[in-house]
Design a protein around this motif. Structure first.
Motif, short mmCIF file in Angstrom:
data_model
loop_
_atom_site.label_atom_id
_atom_site.label_comp_id
_atom_site.label_asym_id
_atom_site.label_seq_id
_atom_site.Cartn_x
_atom_site.Cartn_y
_atom_site.Cartn_z
N LEU A 109 89.85 -10.70 -16.02
CA LEU A 109 91.07 -11.55 -16.62
C LEU A 109 90.93 -12.82 -16.05
O LEU A 109 91.34 -13.85 -16.63
N ASN A 110 90.52 -13.09 -14.92
CA ASN A 110 90.54 -14.46 -14.12
C ASN A 110 89.51 -15.39 -14.71
O ASN A 110 88.59 -15.04 -14.96
N PRO A 111 89.76 -16.69 -14.60
CA PRO A 111 88.71 -17.60 -15.24
C PRO A 111 87.75 -17.90 -13.98
O PRO A 111 87.97 -17.53 -12.80
N GLN A 112 86.68 -18.46 -14.36
CA GLN A 112 85.50 -18.80 -13.50
C GLN A 112 85.94 -20.50 -13.10
O GLN A 112 85.78 -20.94 -13.96
N LEU A 113 86.04 -20.45 -11.86
CA LEU A 113 86.64 -21.90 -11.54
C LEU A 113 85.63 -22.88 -10.70
O LEU A 113 86.12 -24.09 -10.39
N ILE A 114 84.52 -22.42 -10.46
CA ILE A 114 83.45 -23.14 -9.56
C ILE A 114 82.13 -23.16 -10.37
O ILE A 114 82.01 -21.85 -11.19
N ASP A 115 81.29 -23.83 -10.11
CA ASP A 115 80.26 -23.83 -10.65
C ASP A 115 79.27 -23.55 -9.50
O ASP A 115 78.84 -24.51 -8.59
N PRO A 116 78.66 -22.42 -9.28
CA PRO A 116 78.01 -21.63 -8.21
C PRO A 116 76.68 -22.83 -7.92
O PRO A 116 76.22 -22.54 -6.96
N LEU A 276 97.93 -5.13 11.97
CA LEU A 276 97.17 -6.20 12.22
C LEU A 276 97.50 -7.41 13.11
O LEU A 276 97.11 -8.06 13.57
N LYS A 277 99.21 -7.35 13.14
CA LYS A 277 100.08 -8.20 13.80
C LYS A 277 99.58 -9.66 13.29
O LYS A 277 99.70 -10.81 14.23
N ALA A 278 99.37 -9.74 12.16
CA ALA A 278 99.03 -10.93 11.35
C ALA A 278 100.09 -11.63 11.26
O ALA A 278 101.46 -11.37 10.85
N LYS A 279 100.39 -13.22 11.34
CA LYS A 279 101.47 -14.15 10.96
C LYS A 279 101.62 -14.20 9.42
O LYS A 279 102.87 -14.71 9.22
N VAL A 280 100.58 -14.57 8.74
CA VAL A 280 100.52 -14.87 7.48
C VAL A 280 99.92 -13.68 6.60
O VAL A 280 98.73 -13.66 6.91
N LEU A 281 100.51 -13.22 5.57
CA LEU A 281 99.57 -12.43 4.46
C LEU A 281 99.49 -13.00 3.51
O LEU A 281 100.47 -13.52 2.80
N ILE A 282 98.20 -12.86 2.79
CA ILE A 282 97.95 -13.33 1.47
C ILE A 282 97.03 -12.45 0.90
O ILE A 282 96.08 -11.97 0.99
N PRO A 283 97.67 -11.51 -0.49
CA PRO A 283 97.06 -10.85 -1.01
C PRO A 283 96.26 -11.40 -2.31
O PRO A 283 96.24 -12.64 -2.55
N ASP A 284 95.07 -10.66 -2.73
CA ASP A 284 94.20 -10.96 -3.76
C ASP A 284 93.81 -10.13 -4.46
O ASP A 284 94.15 -8.76 -4.28
N HIS A 285 93.12 -10.07 -5.50
CA HIS A 285 92.28 -8.99 -6.23
C HIS A 285 93.29 -8.72 -7.37
O HIS A 285 92.69 -7.71 -8.37
N TYR A 286 94.67 -8.72 -7.31
CA TYR A 286 95.35 -8.07 -8.28
C TYR A 286 95.67 -8.88 -9.57
O TYR A 286 96.10 -8.30 -10.56
N ASP A 287 94.81 -9.95 -9.75
CA ASP A 287 94.99 -10.72 -10.88
C ASP A 287 93.65 -10.38 -11.73
O ASP A 287 93.55 -11.08 -13.11
N ASN A 288 92.51 -9.78 -11.47
CA ASN A 288 91.20 -9.97 -12.11
C ASN A 288 90.67 -8.58 -12.89
O ASN A 288 90.02 -8.79 -13.85
N TRP A 289 91.12 -7.64 -12.70
CA TRP A 289 90.62 -6.32 -13.29
C TRP A 289 91.59 -5.83 -14.24
O TRP A 289 92.70 -5.40 -13.52
N THR A 316 104.68 -14.52 4.13
CA THR A 316 103.82 -14.11 2.99
C THR A 316 103.58 -15.42 2.20
O THR A 316 104.45 -16.15 2.07
N VAL A 317 102.45 -15.44 1.57
CA VAL A 317 102.03 -16.49 0.59
C VAL A 317 101.34 -15.97 -0.50
O VAL A 317 100.45 -15.22 -0.43
N ILE A 318 101.68 -16.41 -1.49
CA ILE A 318 101.34 -15.97 -2.80
C ILE A 318 100.71 -17.26 -3.53
O ILE A 318 101.07 -18.13 -3.75
N LEU A 319 99.41 -17.19 -3.66
CA LEU A 319 98.61 -18.26 -4.29
C LEU A 319 98.25 -18.04 -5.77
O LEU A 319 98.76 -16.82 -6.21
N LYS A 320 97.80 -18.82 -6.35
CA LYS A 320 97.25 -18.90 -7.69
C LYS A 320 95.70 -19.19 -7.77
O LYS A 320 95.32 -19.88 -6.92
N PRO A 321 94.95 -18.88 -8.88
CA PRO A 321 93.55 -19.12 -8.84
C PRO A 321 93.36 -20.60 -8.80
O PRO A 321 93.98 -21.30 -9.70
N GLY A 322 92.40 -21.01 -7.99
CA GLY A 322 92.32 -22.46 -7.68
C GLY A 322 93.02 -23.28 -6.62
O GLY A 322 92.86 -24.35 -6.72
N ALA A 323 93.99 -22.33 -6.17
CA ALA A 323 94.88 -22.87 -5.22
C ALA A 323 94.09 -23.36 -3.75
O ALA A 323 93.32 -22.64 -3.39
#
Length: 371
Positions: A109-116, A276-289, A316-323
């Protein structure tokens, strides 16, 4: 008469009469013009940005894919996927075996954002595990041929890298408890409890966690960023949280049809962050399959609510593709917004409300040229 302006289509391609509307096209032209969807915009941003001392930058490319840059200029891929939709089969796929499914379609579902193929500098490519979207043929082949980067992964991932013809002198096997120094960081190799990957491969006996998956803790001058790939929640993360100082934890989130867990639910994600006692949590992967997708706003809202209600000290930090996320500067943004380009607006040059409008009103003369 104003001088004629040479126009391009925003990707550096000469636009002919206007936006390249007047040229002959082939299918290859279409592919090269339109993919990746963002062209090399992020490539350039990543390579050209100069970070302040004591900061580290990460870019979310969508799905499981990340780029990290240190304040010493080191650039690293983590689980970068440049491939298409695909399907998996029972004889090999861990999710298929869990579900008893002969095959599963993984519709991207997600776009391709870089040219590897167009990075001038790349210091390392890290793969948490061997799944196709984390150890990717297209990314590996591009990095192998165009850069001198090293490749890092656990033993079963190393086997896959070798099948991609990566030479041994460019591979580091990630052994839990060991670490490697790279430009601007030390990367600790930590436990990863990915229950799916240990079932992946021919045969029915699950493999050892350490043989199949690694969590990467990038220890930088700004803080410690941990990438956990496709992990499930596991009580063993109590020891990881006790033994390591984790500032930012990045992990998979998604929805699962009954009968096969693939991604962590918002609740398990929140529980993992606390463990994990982390200070900031960032989820991923929910956008692409498509098969593990849900309403993304609903999913992240649930995650934010659970964390705020149970562990309000964790951000919590919620990013968007390319952020782009710079730590520690951006730790309080909560939700990323794309730049609206408004900082480039110039009221004086507006033909609607600027000096031109006040001088000529709505009239426009041919001799005015391109205003």
């Amino acid at each position: 008469m104003a001088e004629k302006v040479e126009r391009t289509d925003g990707r550096g391609i000469l636009a002919g009469d206007y936006l390249n509307q007047n040229r002959t096209l082939t299918r290859q032209d279409w592919l090269e013009d339109c993919f990746p969807e963002w062209g090399t915009l992020l490539n350039k941003e990543i390579e050209e940005i100069e970070l302040e001392k004591g900061t580290v930058a990460i870019w979310w490319l969508g799905g499981p894919s990340w780029v990290l840059k240190t304040d010493e200029g080191g650039i690293f891929f983590i689980d970068v996927y440049s491939g298409p939709s695909h399907y998996t089969q029972y004889y090999y796929c861990g999710v298929c075996k869990q579900a008893g499914a002969e095959t599963i379609n993984w519709m991207r579902l997600n776009p391709q954002l870089i040219d590897p193929w167009k990075f001038h500098r790349l210091d390392g490519a890290f793969s948490t595990h061997k799944h196709q979207d984390h150890c990717d043929l297209y990314t590996v082949k591009a990095a192998l041929q165009t850069t001198d980067c090293m490749f890092y992964g656990p033993p079963t991932t190393v086997e896959k890298l070798r099948s991609f013809e990566v030479p041994d002198d460019r591979i580091t096997t990630t052994i839990v408890g060991e670490s490697v120094k790279v430009p601007g960081a030390e990367v600790e190799f930590c436990m990863n409890y990915d229950e799916t990957v240990i079932k992946t491969g021919e045969g029915s006996v699950p493999d050892r966690y350490e043989n199949c998956a690694t969590s990467f803790l990038f220890k930088t001058s700004a803080g410690n960023i941990m990438f956990l790939g496709d992990t499930w929640y596991h009580d063993g993360y109590k020891a990881v949280g006790d033994n390591y100082d984790i500032d930012v934890a990045i992990f998979d989130m998604g929805m699962n049809a009954p009968g096969a867990t693939d991604k962590m639910s918002p609740y398990d994600c929140a529980r993992l962050g606390e463990t994990l006692k982390a200070k900031v949590l960032i989820p991923d992967h929910y956008d692409n399959w498509a098969n593990t997708a849900s309403d993304p706003d609903l999913l992240v809202s649930q995650f934010e609510r659970i964390v705020s209600e149970n562990t309000p000290q964790i951000k919590t930090v919620i990013l968007k593709p390319g952020a782009r996320f710079i730590y520690p500067n951006d730790q309080d943004i909560k939700r990323y917004r794309y730049p609206n380009q408004g900082d480039g607006y110039d009221a004086a040059k507006s033909i609607t409300y600027g000096e031109y409008a006040r001088k000529y009103g709505n009239s426009r003369k041919p001799e005015d040229g391109n205003v």
